[in-house]
Design a protein around this motif. Structure first.
Motif: not given
Length: 264
Positions: A190-199
């Motif tokens: 969730e944390i890294l996936g959301n960060w990658m999605a935002a990036t």
């Protein structure tokens, strides 16, 4: 190999999403009754609904409690007085600048990532020892070894987990209780996936492209050249919690895609 955990109860902290959710699902598929945990009632209820739809025959219960606090840990302990399996998955991370961080921010992350697991182990391990069987797993990170300069506090907490895990394994040696750590690498959690999605959104690229850019710039030693899945991490955890893993204790087991360039 058929892993069978029927008759075992498992507590998985921080399990309303991401790696923790996948671990809860994996343990339930192996037959364990599973207690999930999150800080808020809504998140816990939503996770329980999802898990029960996926596995209608499995046994789940949920406890909403903030385990970064002594009060929240006591709430969990009062609701769930005993367990056979404890997975200390609760953890978080924030990008930060070392020279700008306050003492309170350091201590808050230590409470969240380290003391939550310390308190849970202190509560549940004596019962495991008394029964002669138990499994404790700390979800650490390859960042425990490769300390990220943009998250030095996070790396420190993950290294601390390795120390606690190994020390506890020594403490309960020969009792039938095993204690191990699992070290995920970059994972579509969730944390890294959301960060990658935002990036990806900011840069006008796909999430796969954002993840590839991350690997090239931040984790170029990856051997699988992709993010691992939460299920891949969960598979290791389910094995370590099994009867078949009785010969493994005090270990730091990697699911890092080969990021760490060392044999041991």
């Amino acid at each position: 190999m058929k892993i069978e955990l029927k008759g075992r109860r498992a507590v998985v902290t921080g399990s309303t999403a991401g790696i923790g959710f996948a671990i809860a699902e994996g343990l339930a598929r192996a037959g364990a009754s599973v207690v999930i945990n999150g800080r808020g009632e809504e998140r816990v209820a939503a996770a329980l609904k999802d898990l029960r739809l996926r596995l209608p025959q499995a046994e789940f219960e949920g406890v909403a409690a903030d385990l970064s606090t002594a009060e929240g840990s006591s709430k969990l302990a009062s609701r769930i007085t005993d367990t056979d399996i404890l997975v200390n998955n609760l953890g978080t991370a924030h990008l930060n600048g070392f020279f700008d961080q306050s003492d309170d921010e350091w201590l808050e992350l230590f409470q969240f990532n380290v003391m939550s697991g310390v308190r849970a182990a202190r509560r549940y391990m004596p019962g495991m020892v008394a029964r002669g069987w138990g499994r404790v797993v700390f979800i650490s990170s390859e960042s425990a070894v490769n300390i990220p300069k943009e998250m030095i506090d996070y790396g420190m907490t993950k290294t601390a987990q390795l120390s606690v895990s190994r020390g506890l394994a020594e403490l309960v040696g020969g009792t039938g209780v095993t204690v191990n750590s699992v070290l995920p690498g970059p994972t579509r959690s969730e944390i890294l996936g959301n960060w990658m999605a935002a990036t990806a959104s900011e840069q006008g690229i796909t999430q796969d492209e954002a993840e590839q850019n991350f690997l090239k710039t931040m984790r170029p030693t990856s051997l699988i050249n992709r993010f691992t899945t939460t299920e891949e991490v969960a598979n290791m955890v389910v094995y370590v919690c099994s009867e078949q893993a009785s010969g493994t204790s005090g270990a730091a087991l990697r699911v890092d895609g080969g990021v760490l360039r060392s044999i041991f």
